[in-house]
Design a protein around this motif. Structure first.
Motif, PDB file in Angstrom:
ATOM      1  N   TRP A  85     -21.102  32.307 -40.109  1.00 40.63           N
ATOM      2  CA  TRP A  85     -21.433  33.049 -38.626  1.00 40.63           C
ATOM      3  C   TRP A  85     -22.976  32.647 -38.262  1.00 40.63           C
ATOM      4  O   TRP A  85     -23.320  33.460 -36.665  1.00 40.63           O
ATOM      5  CB  TRP A  85     -20.968  34.692 -39.583  1.00 40.63           C
ATOM      6  CG  TRP A  85     -22.752  34.814 -40.269  1.00 40.63           C
ATOM      7  CD1 TRP A  85     -22.676  34.899 -41.446  1.00 40.63           C
ATOM      8  CD2 TRP A  85     -24.047  35.163 -39.455  1.00 40.63           C
ATOM      9  NE1 TRP A  85     -24.055  35.256 -42.236  1.00 40.63           N
ATOM     10  CE2 TRP A  85     -24.652  35.175 -40.816  1.00 40.63           C
ATOM     11  CE3 TRP A  85     -24.372  35.565 -39.222  1.00 40.63           C
ATOM     12  CZ2 TRP A  85     -25.905  35.968 -41.034  1.00 40.63           C
ATOM     13  CZ3 TRP A  85     -25.960  36.279 -39.155  1.00 40.63           C
ATOM     14  CH2 TRP A  85     -26.745  36.150 -40.178  1.00 40.63           C
ATOM     15  N   TYR A 124     -15.124  35.884 -36.042  1.00 41.09           N
ATOM     16  CA  TYR A 124     -16.546  36.288 -36.572  1.00 41.09           C
ATOM     17  C   TYR A 124     -16.439  37.471 -36.528  1.00 41.09           C
ATOM     18  O   TYR A 124     -16.672  38.461 -37.512  1.00 41.09           O
ATOM     19  CB  TYR A 124     -17.823  35.174 -35.780  1.00 41.09           C
ATOM     20  CG  TYR A 124     -16.932  33.789 -36.744  1.00 41.09           C
ATOM     21  CD1 TYR A 124     -17.425  33.634 -38.598  1.00 41.09           C
ATOM     22  CD2 TYR A 124     -16.070  32.825 -35.764  1.00 41.09           C
ATOM     23  CE1 TYR A 124     -17.778  31.849 -38.541  1.00 41.09           C
ATOM     24  CE2 TYR A 124     -16.624  31.427 -36.402  1.00 41.09           C
ATOM     25  CZ  TYR A 124     -16.998  31.606 -37.483  1.00 41.09           C
ATOM     26  OH  TYR A 124     -16.933  30.322 -37.812  1.00 41.09           O
ATOM     27  N   ALA A 182     -16.591  40.684 -39.461  1.00 38.62           N
ATOM     28  CA  ALA A 182     -17.916  40.969 -39.367  1.00 38.62           C
ATOM     29  C   ALA A 182     -17.592  42.556 -39.484  1.00 38.62           C
ATOM     30  O   ALA A 182     -17.836  43.581 -40.723  1.00 38.62           O
ATOM     31  CB  ALA A 182     -19.135  41.375 -39.053  1.00 38.62           C
ATOM     32  N   GLY A 220     -14.555  44.209 -41.994  1.00 42.18           N
ATOM     33  CA  GLY A 220     -15.255  44.284 -42.614  1.00 42.18           C
ATOM     34  C   GLY A 220     -14.938  43.106 -43.705  1.00 42.18           C
ATOM     35  O   GLY A 220     -14.478  43.079 -45.222  1.00 42.18           O
TER      36      GLY A 220
END
Lengths: 148, 126
Positions: free
Chosen positions: B55, B117, B121, B124
Motif C-alpha cells: 500500500w 487499496y 482499507a 477493512g
C-alpha cells in the motif's frame, strides 16, 4: 544556458540563418557544421515524441488495463511469450534510456562546473548508459520461461 | 542556471527537469527489478509483492504516472511552441491548456490506481 538550449540556438541559426540576412548579391553566411550536441538535441525531440506513445502506453497497460496487483513472474512470462511484447519493451527500454541519459548529460553540463568533476560526471553518465542498455537488452533476450 | 523572466515558464522548465530525473531514476530501478526475472520465480515475486504491491508504494506509483504525464505533455508543448509560428505568441494559453490537461488526465488515473487499496482499507477487508 543549458546544452539543449545551446543546441537549439545552433539549430535556429542553421535553419533561419539568424543575423545573417544576406543582402541581394551577397553570398549566404555559411552554416556552422552540425555538432554532436545538435544531433543529441534532435534525438531528444524525436525520441520524446515516440516515448509519449510507448511510455504512456506501457504505464496505462500496466496500471489501468491491468493492475500492479496482476503483475508477477507468471504474468511476465505470459507477456514475453509473445515476441511482439519483447520488441515493444526493448524499443521502450532503448529509447527511454537514451532519452533519459541524454537529458541527464544536459543537466551535468549545466550544473557541474569544476572541470575534473565534470569530466568524471560525464564519464559516469556514459558508463551508466552502457551498463543499463546492456543489462536490459540481455534480460529481454535471455529470459526463458520454464516449461509448464 | 537559466532563469527566465516569465516565472510560469521557468517553473514549467524546472518541473520538466525534475520529472525527467525522477522518471529516469525509476527507469534504472525498473531495469534492475526486471533483471530479477532471470533469478527465478521466487526472487521476482518476492520483490513485486514485498514492494510494488504494498500500500505504501501506491502513492509513488501515482507520482510516477503524474511525472510521466507532465513530462510528456510539457514536451509536446515545447515541440509545438518551437514548430508552430504562432507558438511563441500563444505561449501562455498553450501552457495553461497543457497544465489543465495534466490535471484532467492524472485525476482519473490516480483514482483507478488507488481505488482497490482505498476500498480494501475502508472496508477493512484483505
Amino acid at each position: 544556458m543549458s546544452v539543449g538550449d545551446a543546441a537549439r540556438v545552433t539549430r535556429v541559426t542553421r535553419v533561419a540563418g539568424v543575423g545573417a540576412a544576406p543582402r541581394p548579391g551577397q553570398p549566404a553566411r555559411p552554416r556552422p557544421p552540425a555538432s554532436f550536441e545538435f544531433y543529441s538535441w534532435y534525438f531528444l525531440r524525436l525520441s520524446g515524441v515516440l516515448l509519449v506513445f510507448l511510455a504512456l502506453g506501457h504505464f496505462l497497460l500496466m496500471h489501468v488495463v491491468h493492475s500492479i496487483r496482476d503483475v508477477d513472474y507468471a504474468f511476465a512470462a505470459r507477456r514475453w511469450a509473445t515476441p511482439a511484447w519483447r520488441i515493444y519493451d526493448w524499443l521502450l527500454l532503448v529509447l527511454a534510456l537514451l532519452h533519459g541519459f541524454a537529458g541527464l548529460r544536459g543537466v551535468v553540463d549545466e550544473w557541474v562546473r569544476p572541470r575534473s568533476l565534470r569530466r568524471a560526471a560525464r564519464l559516469a553518465v556514459w558508463g551508466a548508459t552502457a551498463i543499463f542498455l546492456l543489462l536490459g537488452t540481455y534480460v529481454v533476450l535471455a529470459f526463458r520461461a520454464p516449461l509448464g | 542556471m537559466l532563469v527566465y523572466r516569465d516565472r510560469g515558464g521557468h517553473r514549467a522548465w524546472v518541473l520538466h527537469r525534475l520529472t525527467g530525473l525522477g522518471v529516469l531514476a525509476f527507469l534504472c530501478l525498473h531495469v534492475l527489478d526486471t533483471a530479477l526475472l532471470l533469478r527465478g520465480e521466487d526472487a521476482y515475486n518476492h520483490l513485486v509483492r514485498g514492494v510494488y504491491q504494498q500500500w505504501w508504494f501506491q502513492p509513488l506509483e501515482v507520482a510516477l504516472g503524474a511525472a510521466l504525464v507532465y513530462h510528456a505533455l510539457n514536451g509536446l508543448r515545447l515541440v509545438l511552441v518551437d514548430a508552430w509560428a504562432g507558438g511563441v505568441r500563444y505561449e501562455r494559453p498553450i501552457r495553461r491548456t497543457m497544465l489543465a490537461l495534466v490535471v484532467l488526465a492524472v485525476a482519473p488515473l490516480a483514482a483507478v490506481m488507488l481505488w482497490p487499496y482505498l476500498s480494501a482499507a475502508l472496508g477493512g477487508g484483505t
